[in-house]
Design a protein around this motif. Sequence first.
Motif, PDB file in Angstrom:
ATOM      1  N   GLU A 107      81.845  34.821  20.972  1.00 53.35           N
ATOM      2  CA  GLU A 107      82.129  34.503  19.969  1.00 53.35           C
ATOM      3  C   GLU A 107      82.851  35.306  18.890  1.00 53.35           C
ATOM      4  O   GLU A 107      83.666  34.617  18.096  1.00 53.35           O
ATOM      5  CB  GLU A 107      80.301  33.896  19.673  1.00 53.35           C
ATOM      6  CG  GLU A 107      80.688  33.331  18.041  1.00 53.35           C
ATOM      7  CD  GLU A 107      80.764  31.892  18.104  1.00 53.35           C
ATOM      8  OE1 GLU A 107      81.233  31.306  17.085  1.00 53.35           O
ATOM      9  OE2 GLU A 107      81.023  31.359  19.213  1.00 53.35           O
ATOM     10  N   TRP A 108      83.231  36.433  19.045  1.00 54.59           N
ATOM     11  CA  TRP A 108      83.759  37.350  18.249  1.00 54.59           C
ATOM     12  C   TRP A 108      85.239  37.191  18.291  1.00 54.59           C
ATOM     13  O   TRP A 108      85.300  37.800  17.664  1.00 54.59           O
ATOM     14  CB  TRP A 108      83.589  38.832  18.624  1.00 54.59           C
ATOM     15  CG  TRP A 108      82.100  39.940  18.752  1.00 54.59           C
ATOM     16  CD1 TRP A 108      80.885  38.888  18.520  1.00 54.59           C
ATOM     17  CD2 TRP A 108      80.895  41.006  18.963  1.00 54.59           C
ATOM     18  NE1 TRP A 108      79.451  39.501  17.919  1.00 54.59           N
ATOM     19  CE2 TRP A 108      80.039  40.734  19.086  1.00 54.59           C
ATOM     20  CE3 TRP A 108      81.233  42.080  19.328  1.00 54.59           C
ATOM     21  CZ2 TRP A 108      78.592  41.304  18.799  1.00 54.59           C
ATOM     22  CZ3 TRP A 108      80.996  42.815  19.581  1.00 54.59           C
ATOM     23  CH2 TRP A 108      79.251  42.815  18.697  1.00 54.59           C
ATOM     24  N   LEU A 109      85.549  36.756  19.359  1.00 58.90           N
ATOM     25  CA  LEU A 109      86.874  36.462  19.353  1.00 58.90           C
ATOM     26  C   LEU A 109      87.651  35.670  18.708  1.00 58.90           C
ATOM     27  O   LEU A 109      89.114  34.933  19.293  1.00 58.90           O
ATOM     28  CB  LEU A 109      86.601  36.887  20.826  1.00 58.90           C
ATOM     29  CG  LEU A 109      87.316  38.256  21.512  1.00 58.90           C
ATOM     30  CD1 LEU A 109      87.293  38.081  23.197  1.00 58.90           C
ATOM     31  CD2 LEU A 109      87.358  39.134  21.583  1.00 58.90           C
ATOM     32  N   LYS A 110      86.708  34.716  18.343  1.00 59.10           N
ATOM     33  CA  LYS A 110      86.489  33.677  17.793  1.00 59.10           C
ATOM     34  C   LYS A 110      87.793  33.264  15.978  1.00 59.10           C
ATOM     35  O   LYS A 110      86.947  34.278  15.731  1.00 59.10           O
ATOM     36  CB  LYS A 110      86.122  32.390  17.401  1.00 59.10           C
ATOM     37  CG  LYS A 110      85.476  31.715  18.806  1.00 59.10           C
ATOM     38  CD  LYS A 110      84.684  30.527  18.761  1.00 59.10           C
ATOM     39  CE  LYS A 110      83.297  30.146  19.518  1.00 59.10           C
ATOM     40  NZ  LYS A 110      83.293  29.409  19.926  1.00 59.10           N
ATOM     41  N   ILE A 111      88.619  33.156  16.028  1.00 59.36           N
ATOM     42  CA  ILE A 111      89.889  32.831  14.726  1.00 59.36           C
ATOM     43  C   ILE A 111      88.910  31.697  13.723  1.00 59.36           C
ATOM     44  O   ILE A 111      89.196  31.400  13.853  1.00 59.36           O
ATOM     45  CB  ILE A 111      90.960  32.785  15.082  1.00 59.36           C
ATOM     46  CG1 ILE A 111      91.688  33.717  15.977  1.00 59.36           C
ATOM     47  CG2 ILE A 111      91.988  32.982  13.818  1.00 59.36           C
ATOM     48  CD1 ILE A 111      93.081  33.683  16.140  1.00 59.36           C
ATOM     49  N   PRO A 112      87.990  32.746  12.482  1.00 56.37           N
ATOM     50  CA  PRO A 112      87.781  31.818  12.013  1.00 56.37           C
ATOM     51  C   PRO A 112      88.072  30.820  11.164  1.00 56.37           C
ATOM     52  O   PRO A 112      89.491  31.233  11.136  1.00 56.37           O
ATOM     53  CB  PRO A 112      86.666  33.085  10.808  1.00 56.37           C
ATOM     54  CG  PRO A 112      88.078  34.277  10.891  1.00 56.37           C
ATOM     55  CD  PRO A 112      88.480  34.590  12.379  1.00 56.37           C
ATOM     56  N   ARG A 113      87.741  29.616  10.270  1.00 59.44           N
ATOM     57  CA  ARG A 113      89.140  29.355   9.674  1.00 59.44           C
ATOM     58  C   ARG A 113      89.315  29.465   8.334  1.00 59.44           C
ATOM     59  O   ARG A 113      88.268  30.382   8.484  1.00 59.44           O
ATOM     60  CB  ARG A 113      87.621  28.037   9.645  1.00 59.44           C
ATOM     61  CG  ARG A 113      87.607  27.393  10.874  1.00 59.44           C
ATOM     62  CD  ARG A 113      87.161  25.632  10.614  1.00 59.44           C
ATOM     63  NE  ARG A 113      86.537  25.032  11.358  1.00 59.44           N
ATOM     64  CZ  ARG A 113      85.627  23.797  11.373  1.00 59.44           C
ATOM     65  NH1 ARG A 113      85.687  23.346  10.414  1.00 59.44           N
ATOM     66  NH2 ARG A 113      85.162  23.303  12.390  1.00 59.44           N
ATOM     67  N   PRO A 114      89.975  29.413   8.278  1.00 60.19           N
ATOM     68  CA  PRO A 114      90.679  29.994   6.750  1.00 60.19           C
ATOM     69  C   PRO A 114      89.905  29.331   5.740  1.00 60.19           C
ATOM     70  O   PRO A 114      88.550  28.207   5.691  1.00 60.19           O
ATOM     71  CB  PRO A 114      92.305  29.256   6.820  1.00 60.19           C
ATOM     72  CG  PRO A 114      91.973  28.486   7.460  1.00 60.19           C
ATOM     73  CD  PRO A 114      91.035  28.804   8.542  1.00 60.19           C
ATOM     74  N   PRO A 115      89.449  29.800   4.433  1.00 59.02           N
ATOM     75  CA  PRO A 115      88.621  29.928   3.345  1.00 59.02           C
ATOM     76  C   PRO A 115      89.069  28.075   3.028  1.00 59.02           C
ATOM     77  O   PRO A 115      90.503  28.608   2.695  1.00 59.02           O
ATOM     78  CB  PRO A 115      88.143  30.979   2.699  1.00 59.02           C
ATOM     79  CG  PRO A 115      89.800  31.738   2.732  1.00 59.02           C
ATOM     80  CD  PRO A 115      90.087  31.776   4.009  1.00 59.02           C
ATOM     81  N   LYS A 116      88.376  27.349   2.197  1.00 58.97           N
ATOM     82  CA  LYS A 116      88.655  26.671   1.385  1.00 58.97           C
ATOM     83  C   LYS A 116      89.217  26.913   0.211  1.00 58.97           C
ATOM     84  O   LYS A 116      88.680  27.228  -0.535  1.00 58.97           O
ATOM     85  CB  LYS A 116      87.505  25.568   1.460  1.00 58.97           C
ATOM     86  CG  LYS A 116      87.350  24.657   2.576  1.00 58.97           C
ATOM     87  CD  LYS A 116      86.282  24.023   2.396  1.00 58.97           C
ATOM     88  CE  LYS A 116      85.594  23.149   3.643  1.00 58.97           C
ATOM     89  NZ  LYS A 116      85.094  22.459   3.330  1.00 58.97           N
ATOM     90  N   ARG A 117      90.439  25.932  -0.154  1.00 60.89           N
ATOM     91  CA  ARG A 117      91.101  26.633  -1.390  1.00 60.89           C
ATOM     92  C   ARG A 117      90.521  25.240  -2.353  1.00 60.89           C
ATOM     93  O   ARG A 117      90.116  24.611  -2.502  1.00 60.89           O
ATOM     94  CB  ARG A 117      92.765  26.159  -1.266  1.00 60.89           C
ATOM     95  CG  ARG A 117      93.230  27.877  -0.508  1.00 60.89           C
ATOM     96  CD  ARG A 117      94.009  27.670  -0.491  1.00 60.89           C
ATOM     97  NE  ARG A 117      95.171  29.291   0.429  1.00 60.89           N
ATOM     98  CZ  ARG A 117      96.476  29.527   0.005  1.00 60.89           C
ATOM     99  NH1 ARG A 117      96.816  28.792  -0.465  1.00 60.89           N
ATOM    100  NH2 ARG A 117      96.765  30.570   0.440  1.00 60.89           N
ATOM    101  N   LYS A 118      90.439  25.903  -3.666  1.00 62.20           N
ATOM    102  CA  LYS A 118      90.551  24.279  -4.828  1.00 62.20           C
ATOM    103  C   LYS A 118      91.777  24.298  -5.465  1.00 62.20           C
ATOM    104  O   LYS A 118      92.494  24.647  -4.320  1.00 62.20           O
ATOM    105  CB  LYS A 118      89.708  25.562  -5.976  1.00 62.20           C
ATOM    106  CG  LYS A 118      88.552  26.720  -5.613  1.00 62.20           C
ATOM    107  CD  LYS A 118      88.134  26.894  -7.071  1.00 62.20           C
ATOM    108  CE  LYS A 118      86.988  27.722  -6.773  1.00 62.20           C
ATOM    109  NZ  LYS A 118      86.324  28.632  -7.683  1.00 62.20           N
TER     110      LYS A 118
END
Length: 126
Positions: A92-103
Amino acid sequence: MRTLEDFRAGSIRVLVATDVAGRGIHIEGVSHVINYALPNDPENYVHRIGRTGRAGATGTSISFACEEDSFYIPAIEEFIGHELKCTQPEPEWLKIPRPPKRKPRPPANKTNYKKSKPRRNYKSGA
């Protein structure tokens, strides 16, 4: 030097140091040393982790090693005379997180300003 003295005095609890600075730091009571990259020379590894566990005290050394750095481990183990405990990160630590949502941005040709009324030319006089 002031930062180093503040660390010695305990007013700074974490000190990030370069390899050169880390090699020359002599401070009692350092409980942990964390290597974010393994040195390619086993003797440098020993000097780095030697900042903790001095004079019969115990300490903890944690080293992060990428795939390239992991090739230094056998030479380090041979130099220190025992195996290093290696732990793989949780998947789970190696998964690339989704980028934050932009306004959403307003279109470039529209503005948020109210349009002002055109000025009238008034003539002064009677």
